[in-house]
Enzyme design. Structure first.
Site, PDB file in Angstrom:
ATOM      1  N   MET A 149       0.731  -1.286  -0.028  1.00 28.55           N
ATOM      2  CA  MET A 149      -0.034  -0.192  -0.002  1.00 28.55           C
ATOM      3  C   MET A 149       0.836   1.317   0.126  1.00 28.55           C
ATOM      4  O   MET A 149       1.814   1.618   0.993  1.00 28.55           O
ATOM      5  CB  MET A 149      -0.999  -0.006   1.151  1.00 28.55           C
ATOM      6  CG  MET A 149      -1.629   1.165   1.421  1.00 28.55           C
ATOM      7  SD  MET A 149      -2.949   1.223   2.711  1.00 28.55           S
ATOM      8  CE  MET A 149      -1.852   1.445   4.130  1.00 28.55           C
TER       9      MET A 149
ATOM     10  N   SER B 294       2.967  -6.706   3.322  1.00 29.65           N
ATOM     11  CA  SER B 294       1.672  -5.942   3.817  1.00 29.65           C
ATOM     12  C   SER B 294       0.549  -6.459   3.235  1.00 29.65           C
ATOM     13  O   SER B 294       0.462  -7.647   2.938  1.00 29.65           O
ATOM     14  CB  SER B 294       1.718  -4.454   3.668  1.00 29.65           C
ATOM     15  OG  SER B 294       0.643  -3.790   4.498  1.00 29.65           O
ATOM     16  N   GLN B 295      -0.309  -5.818   2.501  1.00 34.89           N
ATOM     17  CA  GLN B 295      -1.523  -6.159   1.801  1.00 34.89           C
ATOM     18  C   GLN B 295      -1.090  -7.136   0.748  1.00 34.89           C
ATOM     19  O   GLN B 295      -1.879  -7.775   0.193  1.00 34.89           O
ATOM     20  CB  GLN B 295      -2.519  -5.143   1.210  1.00 34.89           C
ATOM     21  CG  GLN B 295      -1.645  -4.110   0.154  1.00 34.89           C
ATOM     22  CD  GLN B 295      -2.850  -2.873  -0.240  1.00 34.89           C
ATOM     23  OE1 GLN B 295      -3.515  -2.664   0.504  1.00 34.89           O
ATOM     24  NE2 GLN B 295      -2.316  -2.700  -1.474  1.00 34.89           N
TER      25      GLN B 295
ATOM     26  N   ASP C 144       3.408  -3.599  15.893  1.00 30.47           N
ATOM     27  CA  ASP C 144       2.869  -3.299  14.780  1.00 30.47           C
ATOM     28  C   ASP C 144       1.787  -1.932  15.077  1.00 30.47           C
ATOM     29  O   ASP C 144       0.900  -2.168  15.893  1.00 30.47           O
ATOM     30  CB  ASP C 144       2.374  -4.270  14.114  1.00 30.47           C
ATOM     31  CG  ASP C 144       1.868  -3.743  12.626  1.00 30.47           C
ATOM     32  OD1 ASP C 144       1.480  -2.510  12.216  1.00 30.47           O
ATOM     33  OD2 ASP C 144       2.384  -4.583  11.698  1.00 30.47           O
TER      34      ASP C 144
END
Length: 266
Positions: A1, A75-76, A193
């Site tokens: 992202m 990540s995504q 996180d």
């Protein structure tokens, strides 16, 4: 992202150090779009299902990957590549390495990476307007893995992406068969996180349904107990690897990467 395939400080750097450490390895860093700018924009605005279809097409046409390949998503990108293995078994994915992927989705957007603050503000406004409205689902990537634990029924009915790949709308036996074909699925969770809400999603955990305070691990979720994706069977066969990394989202040292991730690429 908010990143691109070739950023020399992120994905470009990962490609470089892997190539340096494993001489002769072929590394394909996927670009979604015709240029780097489109690649960044598409990480926010391109329908995830279309992104997965695009990637499947790229992989199918690459002659160097036809014997099988290892995939690494950040990540995504972790959950997006899981959709690739579930939907596109040819060429075969051997190992899937998910670095901070949100496999049960997110229910918060506390911080945004890089220089995309204006986009982040817009995304928050869109999600506030209604993450499951047709307009937002079709237009906003992050809405497609938005998982509201206070409204599971609406999520299951209207999520265009995550509810499908997590078998929450119907059971697709092909998804299960393809995911179980992996040799290993490596799940990296960042132990401090502040970007992913909840961080438990990186190990397939999530909020207990009906509230947004208590999280439960994968083994207590219906995804595991009902074994809709084959995760229980994979876990019992030693195919699931859980790694914890000290630090915030996507923060890790080169030494940590070499020690913990590189073995799955060789």
């Amino acid at each position: 992202m908010g990143d691109s395939c070739c950023n020399p400080e992120s994905m470009g750097y990962i490609k470089k150090i892997v190539e340096e450490k494993i001489p002769g390895i072929y590394v394909l860093s996927l670009q979604i779009g015709d240029n780097v700018i489109e690649d960044v924009e598409n990480s926010f605005l391109m329908n995830v299902n279309d992104q997965v279809k695009f990637v499947c097409g790229v992989l199918a046409k690459d002659p160097k990957l036809q014997g099988g390949y290892n995939a690494m998503g950040f990540s995504q990108g972790g959950q997006f590549l899981r959709a690739v293995v579930q939907r596109c078994p040819s060429p075969p994915m051997l190992n899937l390495i998910s670095v901070g992927g949100q496999h049960q989705g997110v229910y918060g957007f506390p911080r945004c990476p890089g220089e995309s603050s204006h986009l982040c503000d817009w995304i928050r406004k869109m999600l506030d307007l209604g993450a499951y409205t047709e307009a937002v689902q079709n237009r906003l990537v992050q809405a497609q893995y938005w998982h509201d634990p206070l409204n599971e029924e609406e999520y299951q009915k209207k999520s265009l992406f995550l509810a499908d790949i997590n078998q929450e709308q119907c059971i697709n036996q092909t998804y299960k068969k393809n995911l179980m074909s992996l040799k290993k699925m490596v799940l990296v969770k960042f132990l401090n996180d502040t970007m992913v809400d909840p961080p438990a999603s990186e190990w397939f955990g999530y909020y207990r349904s009906g509230q947004a305070k208590e999280t439960i691990p994968l083994k207590e979720t219906s995804l595991y107990t009902e074994d809709r994706l084959g995760l229980k069977e994979m876990d019992q066969a030693g195919k699931l690897v859980y790694l914890g990394a000290e630090g915030d989202h996507l923060h890790f040292s080169k030494d940590w990467f070499f020690k913990n991730i590189l073995p799955f690429l060789q």
